[in-house]
Write a protein that holds these residues in place. Structure first.
Motif, PDB file in Angstrom:
ATOM      1  N   GLY A 181     -10.080   6.110  -3.930  1.00 42.66           N
ATOM      2  CA  GLY A 181     -10.691   7.088  -4.808  1.00 42.66           C
ATOM      3  C   GLY A 181     -11.522   6.430  -5.882  1.00 42.66           C
ATOM      4  O   GLY A 181     -11.324   5.260  -6.221  1.00 42.66           O
ATOM      5  N   PRO A 182     -12.487   7.186  -6.448  1.00 39.91           N
ATOM      6  CA  PRO A 182     -13.328   6.650  -7.519  1.00 39.91           C
ATOM      7  C   PRO A 182     -12.635   6.736  -8.868  1.00 39.91           C
ATOM      8  O   PRO A 182     -11.745   7.562  -9.079  1.00 39.91           O
ATOM      9  N   THR A 183     -13.045   5.863  -9.785  1.00 42.05           N
ATOM     10  CA  THR A 183     -12.552   5.914 -11.153  1.00 42.05           C
ATOM     11  C   THR A 183     -13.632   6.491 -12.059  1.00 42.05           C
ATOM     12  O   THR A 183     -14.822   6.463 -11.720  1.00 42.05           O
ATOM     13  N   LEU A 233     -11.146   2.406  -6.034  1.00 44.68           N
ATOM     14  CA  LEU A 233      -9.816   1.868  -5.799  1.00 44.68           C
ATOM     15  C   LEU A 233      -9.522   2.010  -4.307  1.00 44.68           C
ATOM     16  O   LEU A 233      -9.397   3.118  -3.798  1.00 44.68           O
ATOM     17  N   THR A 234      -9.465   0.882  -3.609  1.00 41.74           N
ATOM     18  CA  THR A 234      -9.217   0.894  -2.176  1.00 41.74           C
ATOM     19  C   THR A 234      -7.733   0.664  -1.927  1.00 41.74           C
ATOM     20  O   THR A 234      -7.100  -0.175  -2.568  1.00 41.74           O
ATOM     21  N   CYS A 235      -7.165   1.422  -0.987  1.00 36.78           N
ATOM     22  CA  CYS A 235      -5.722   1.460  -0.785  1.00 36.78           C
ATOM     23  C   CYS A 235      -5.327   0.895   0.578  1.00 36.78           C
ATOM     24  O   CYS A 235      -5.898   1.280   1.603  1.00 36.78           O
ATOM     25  N   GLU A 236      -4.331   0.020   0.579  1.00 35.08           N
ATOM     26  CA  GLU A 236      -3.788  -0.513   1.823  1.00 35.08           C
ATOM     27  C   GLU A 236      -2.674   0.414   2.338  1.00 35.08           C
ATOM     28  O   GLU A 236      -1.690   0.650   1.642  1.00 35.08           O
ATOM     29  N   GLU A 237      -2.837   0.883   3.556  1.00 35.46           N
ATOM     30  CA  GLU A 237      -1.848   1.787   4.153  1.00 35.46           C
ATOM     31  C   GLU A 237      -0.902   0.979   5.047  1.00 35.46           C
ATOM     32  O   GLU A 237      -0.856   1.140   6.262  1.00 35.46           O
ATOM     33  N   THR A 238      -0.145   0.099   4.420  1.00 31.83           N
ATOM     34  CA  THR A 238       0.788  -0.755   5.143  1.00 31.83           C
ATOM     35  C   THR A 238       1.823  -1.281   4.169  1.00 31.83           C
ATOM     36  O   THR A 238       1.585  -1.295   2.950  1.00 31.83           O
ATOM     37  N   GLU A 239       2.958  -1.711   4.713  1.00 36.21           N
ATOM     38  CA  GLU A 239       3.978  -2.368   3.907  1.00 36.21           C
ATOM     39  C   GLU A 239       4.287  -3.759   4.456  1.00 36.21           C
ATOM     40  O   GLU A 239       5.308  -4.355   4.126  1.00 36.21           O
ATOM     41  N   ASP A 240       3.407  -4.306   5.267  1.00 36.77           N
ATOM     42  CA  ASP A 240       3.656  -5.600   5.909  1.00 36.77           C
ATOM     43  C   ASP A 240       3.780  -6.716   4.875  1.00 36.77           C
ATOM     44  O   ASP A 240       2.960  -6.818   3.950  1.00 36.77           O
ATOM     45  N   ARG A 241       4.795  -7.566   5.081  1.00 39.24           N
ATOM     46  CA  ARG A 241       5.006  -8.700   4.213  1.00 39.24           C
ATOM     47  C   ARG A 241       4.346  -9.934   4.810  1.00 39.24           C
ATOM     48  O   ARG A 241       3.938  -9.962   5.978  1.00 39.24           O
ATOM     49  N   ALA A 242       4.235 -10.979   4.001  1.00 35.26           N
ATOM     50  CA  ALA A 242       3.735 -12.261   4.498  1.00 35.26           C
ATOM     51  C   ALA A 242       4.595 -12.711   5.670  1.00 35.26           C
ATOM     52  O   ALA A 242       5.824 -12.599   5.646  1.00 35.26           O
TER      53      ALA A 242
END
Length: 460
Positions: free
Chosen positions: A161-163, A169-178
């Motif tokens: 979404g814009p500020t 603001l770009t969003c990562e749709e993941t919960e992957d860890r290193a």
């Protein structure tokens, strides 16, 4: 992006819910969504008229409208940094100098992204991440002046979404860890991107805003509060969040300064899909501090929010600020997946002044052109006062317009068939947004990644 079922499964769901043969009505208190002009209020039930088949087989539009293809995946970026990445998703348009427009576009590439975002020194978070954003600059006549990488090395950049201060603001749709899927760093964050000067923002995760399967955000321009949706793929489903910055309304430095992440609790409503009647509202909405925003041991939606629990919802996707409220989308809910109820899409409104949550729109299936398609995803307000909805369901894919009176019309149809003549398959729309002057609608087709600019008699 949504994971929708086949047409057969949707018909089965209709039968199970007793709705077969009568359809699902589109209802909602639309007047509270829009502050449009008289021209917008007078739009008829057919909108701008029927869609005209595109002889080039790309995009069907009403008569009088035309499109320009700004960018397609696999073509060369004008910066020379590599090919245009695939999986075009969320997007926003920002005003530039001398009438220019800056488009910032997400690329929802996973670990196996077909055309990854090129790794660029100084703009890359994790060299093993395939997602990110690209930025296009257009001149006053809508011609592409530049196209370049804005951030790289992120993962599954879905929406955002814009500020109010002109960044994305770009969003990562993941919960992957290193260590997962080859990643060298943890993922599941929000990153700030300046489309005019990407190196000003770099590739810094805004960790205080939480690590989870982000979808979209909206910023309260008065208070600086950032609202966030979570599109979790399994039970318990996602939460609706707000982030209270330590230094609100200050741009990059403020968001990096930290703050408090909270989740919404609607007393006695553990699952929003249990609410089916538009106009239903709740006046005792609570906000509960997230125990561990970084989800070091446990994903946030699994964390202990006390004996009263927390409120979940399946497929929380689009999010935007309009008037004095934030609106967010639940793309669909299925009891077969574990939701409390079934629906084809909802839009909720939260009024922070009154602490009131209201169900304002319920969507129907895509079996009738006069009904909004199932699974609404990215969504935006049009400058003329209407609502534009990207469809992410089965079958033909549309951008729908919705008037303030609840009248629905098809504004665009994707004609790029990824399947065969006997078994067609059309990619969803995403990232619908308007130019700052309101004269051009920009929208993406997710696959094959294509960015369109649509002009025409919007005043009509």
């Amino acid at each position: 992006m949504s994971e929708t079922g086949s047409p057969t499964s949707r018909r089965q769901l209709l039968a199970r819910t007793g709705a077969a043969g009568i359809g699902i009505a589109f209802t909602g208190a639309l007047s509270e969504l829009f502050t449009g002009t008289a021209a917008a209020q007078n739009l008829g039930h057919r909108g701008y008229g029927p869609l005209v088949p595109d002889p080039d087989g790309l995009l069907d539009l009403p008569r009088g409208f035309r499109y320009t293809v700004l960018s397609r995946e696999g073509d060369r970026l004008r910066s020379g940094e590599g090919p245009v990445p695939s999986n075009h998703d969320g997007m926003a348009a920002f005003a530039g100098r001398r009438g220019r427009v800056h488009l910032v576009r997400n690329h929802e590439n996973r670990a196996t992204g077909r055309v990854p975002v090129p790794v660029i020194d100084g703009l890359t978070y994790d060299p093993e991440g395939k997602g990110g954003c690209t930025a296009l600059t257009l001149d006053q006549r809508g011609r592409v002046l530049s196209e370049r990488v804005a951030i790289a090395g992120t993962a599954v950049n879905c929406a955002g979404g814009p500020t109010p201060w002109g960044t994305w603001l770009t969003c990562e749709e993941t919960e992957d860890r290193a260590g997962t899927n080859g990643y060298a760093k943890d993922h599941g964050y929000i990153f700030e991107v300046d489309g005019a000067d990407p190196r000003r923002t770099g590739a810094v995760p805004l960790t205080a805003m939480g690590r989870f399967q982000h979808e979209a955000i909206a910023v309260d321009p008065k208070r600086g509060v950032v609202y966030e949706t979570e599109d979790a793929f399994d039970r318990p489903f996602g939460l609706f969040y707000r982030f209270l910055p330590e230094k609100p309304l200050g741009g990059t430095g403020s968001l990096r300064a930290g703050g408090r992440l909270q989740a919404m609790r609607v007393p006695d409503v553990p699952d929003l899909s249990s609410i089916q009647e538009t106009g239903a509202h709740f006046d005792r909405v609570e906000w509960v501090d997230v125990p561990d925003p970084l989800a070091a041991e446990t994903a946030i939606r699994f964390q202990d929010f006390g004996p009263k629990g927390i409120t979940h919802a399946q497929k929380l996707e689009g999010c935007y600020w309009g008037g004095r409220s934030v609106y967010f989308v639940s793309s669909f809910a299925r009891s077969s997946d574990g939701s409390a109820g079934d629906h084809y899409g909802q839009i909720w409104r939260y009024d922070p002044d009154r602490r009131r949550l209201t169900l304002v729109i319920v969507f129907g299936p895509d079996t009738d052109i006069q009904l909004p398609g199932e699974s609404p995803d990215n969504i935006c307000l049009a400058p003329s006062g209407g609502l534009m909805v990207c469809e992410d369901g089965g079958g033909a894919q549309h951008v729908y317009g919705v008037t303030r009176h609840g009248e629905v019309y098809a504004l665009a149809r994707n004609r790029q068939n990824r399947g065969t003549d006997d078994d067609p398959d059309w990619g969803e729309f995403a990232g619908v947004t308007f130019s700052p002057d309101g004269r051009t609608m920009y929208v993406n087709v997710y696959d094959p990644g294509t960015t369109f600019a649509v002009t025409g008699p919007w005043h009509r």
